[in-house]
Design a protein around this motif. Structure first.
Motif, mmCIF file in Angstrom:
data_model
loop_
_atom_site.group_PDB
_atom_site.id
_atom_site.type_symbol
_atom_site.label_atom_id
_atom_site.label_comp_id
_atom_site.label_asym_id
_atom_site.label_seq_id
_atom_site.Cartn_x
_atom_site.Cartn_y
_atom_site.Cartn_z
ATOM 1 N N HIS A 185 10.012 9.072 15.016
ATOM 2 C CA HIS A 185 8.649 9.388 15.440
ATOM 3 C C HIS A 185 8.587 10.912 15.499
ATOM 4 O O HIS A 185 9.369 11.541 16.207
ATOM 5 N N SER B 222 6.750 7.588 11.334
ATOM 6 C CA SER B 222 5.430 7.642 11.957
ATOM 7 C C SER B 222 5.293 9.002 12.624
ATOM 8 O O SER B 222 6.296 9.633 12.969
ATOM 9 N N THR C 83 2.555 12.099 14.799
ATOM 10 C CA THR C 83 1.325 12.612 15.402
ATOM 11 C C THR C 83 1.214 14.079 15.050
ATOM 12 O O THR C 83 2.139 14.855 15.309
ATOM 13 N N PRO D 131 -6.821 13.025 8.095
ATOM 14 C CA PRO D 131 -6.690 11.592 7.802
ATOM 15 C C PRO D 131 -7.236 11.220 6.427
ATOM 16 O O PRO D 131 -6.680 10.347 5.748
ATOM 17 N N ALA E 126 -5.260 9.409 3.423
ATOM 18 C CA ALA E 126 -5.821 8.181 2.857
ATOM 19 C C ALA E 126 -5.971 8.293 1.346
ATOM 20 O O ALA E 126 -5.817 7.302 0.614
ATOM 21 N N GLU F 130 -0.955 4.158 1.877
ATOM 22 C CA GLU F 130 -0.085 3.217 2.586
ATOM 23 C C GLU F 130 0.492 3.804 3.869
ATOM 24 O O GLU F 130 1.023 3.071 4.713
ATOM 25 N N SER G 71 -1.365 5.752 6.007
ATOM 26 C CA SER G 71 -2.440 6.097 6.944
ATOM 27 C C SER G 71 -2.225 5.515 8.337
ATOM 28 O O SER G 71 -2.531 6.155 9.357
ATOM 29 N N SER G 72 -1.686 4.298 8.388
ATOM 30 C CA SER G 72 -1.492 3.643 9.688
ATOM 31 C C SER G 72 -0.377 4.289 10.507
ATOM 32 O O SER G 72 -0.254 4.027 11.708
ATOM 33 N N ARG G 73 0.437 5.133 9.873
ATOM 34 C CA ARG G 73 1.542 5.800 10.574
ATOM 35 C C ARG G 73 1.193 7.213 11.026
ATOM 36 O O ARG G 73 2.046 7.922 11.538
ATOM 37 N N ALA H 161 -1.322 9.759 13.349
ATOM 38 C CA ALA H 161 -2.333 10.019 14.369
ATOM 39 C C ALA H 161 -2.584 11.518 14.380
ATOM 40 O O ALA H 161 -1.656 12.311 14.184
ATOM 41 N N ASP I 189 1.359 9.617 22.947
ATOM 42 C CA ASP I 189 1.942 8.920 21.797
ATOM 43 C C ASP I 189 3.456 8.751 21.894
ATOM 44 O O ASP I 189 4.021 7.799 21.360
#
Length: 321
Positions: free
Chosen positions: A68, A89, A91, A104, A108, A113, A115-117, A119, A135
């Motif tokens: 992280h 992942s 932040t 973001p 994207a 693939e 994007s979900s990881r 913030a 986070d």
């Protein structure tokens, strides 16, 4: 400083993750134009225009899919994409609202693939706390990977280390002179407050230099990479370990005072803070200068001073009773 690249890369990274599309020169110009962004001195923005550099940063940091990551100053997203292509992942903390809003969409577009990881937090890194950026609160440890704004790099690092006990490591690109100071050892001319305070938390080393030609716009200084590893919580060799350890705040006050007049002896520089008997109790020669002391010696002096002050307080309370 922030980070950008000029060409797309293919192949495999060190973690055997499929390589993503890093930003090309045309991508950078288009994204900057769409976001109404140009590099500004206000935020210390110099974008990296070499894909090898951002991948080198990620490689030196040892980022894997299990990590992280916090990134400070992601800019248009080149280093962000290099981090995400490992499978990690993350932040990203960005002070500039247009850049924070755009990031973001960039991920994207170029690495959907991932994007979900990702913030994104639109905030000054110096104001980040576990409360307003939660986070990382559930992580045993996390790492910082960043190309830091050179004018505030040291305060950012020390602030994050103080506020996040689980910030276990970092790999940052900073001005070469800053890198040298962060990793300097006692007795050298560049050993100073940043060197000693960082050593309170762990060990730092310079792991490479970066030329000026990888940036847009090119800065008038050279850059370098600094790698840091925090002491483990149960490491008895850490300056702040043990139930009777020296208080960090008092230790840092002594460091600030000693280096505020670095050419003076400790006796002269700390004469309003440290009595002669405290130097004796700590086993520190008061005729030395602060620039010769290790963090352990500053901690020993702070511990002796804290015990001395506690003794005075108990005596005063006894007399009052």
């Amino acid at each position: 400083m922030n980070n950008e690249t000029t060409t797309a890369q293919t192949g495999q990274d060190a973690g055997n993750q499929p390589a993503g599309h890093l930003l090309g020169a045309a991508d950078i110009r288009r994204i900057a134009a769409e976001a109404g962004v140009s590099p500004t001195k206000k935020f210390g923005q110099n974008f990296v225009i070499d894909p090898g550099t951002v991948r080198r940063i990620v490689r030196e940091a040892g980022v894997t899919a299990n990590d992280h990551v916090m990134e400070v100053g992601p800019g248009l997203g080149s280093l962000t994409l290099a981090i995400l292509e490992t499978g990690a992942s993350m932040t990203a903390v960005e002070i500039d609202p247009p850049l924070a809003e755009r990031l973001p969409a960039t991920v994207a577009e170029f690495m959907p693939e991932a994007s979900s990881r990702l913030a994104v937090v639109n905030r000054d890194a110096l104001t980040v706390t576990p409360e307003n950026v939660p986070d990382f609160n559930d992580d045993d440890t996390f790492t910082l990977v960043a190309n830091l704004p050179y004018n505030v790099a040291t305060p950012i690092l020390l602030t994050l280390l103080e506020r996040f006990d689980n910030l276990g490591s970092f790999l940052v690109m900073v001005q070469k002179e800053v890198a040298d100071r962060l990793s300097a050892k006692p007795g050298s001319k560049i050993y100073g407050t940043p060197s000693v305070k960082l050593a309170w938390y762990g060990t730092a080393e310079r792991v490479g230099t970066i030329g000026r030609n990888v940036f847009w716009p090119a800065p008038n200084v050279d850059s370098a990479l600094v790698k840091f590893t925090r002491y483990a919580a149960d490491d008895a060799s850490a300056p702040g370990s043990g139930p009777d350890a020296a208080p960090r705040e008092l230790t840092f006050q002594l460091i600030d005072a000693a280096f505020g007049q670095r050419r003076k002896t400790l006796h002269a520089a700390l004469k309003h803070m440290v009595p002669a008997e405290v130097f004796e109790a700590a086993g520190i020669d008061a005729t030395r200068r602060g620039e010769t002391l290790t963090i352990d010696e500053f901690a020993a002096l702070a511990k002796a001073l804290d015990q001395y002050n506690s003794g005075l307080s108990q005596t005063a309370q006894g007399e009052a009773a």
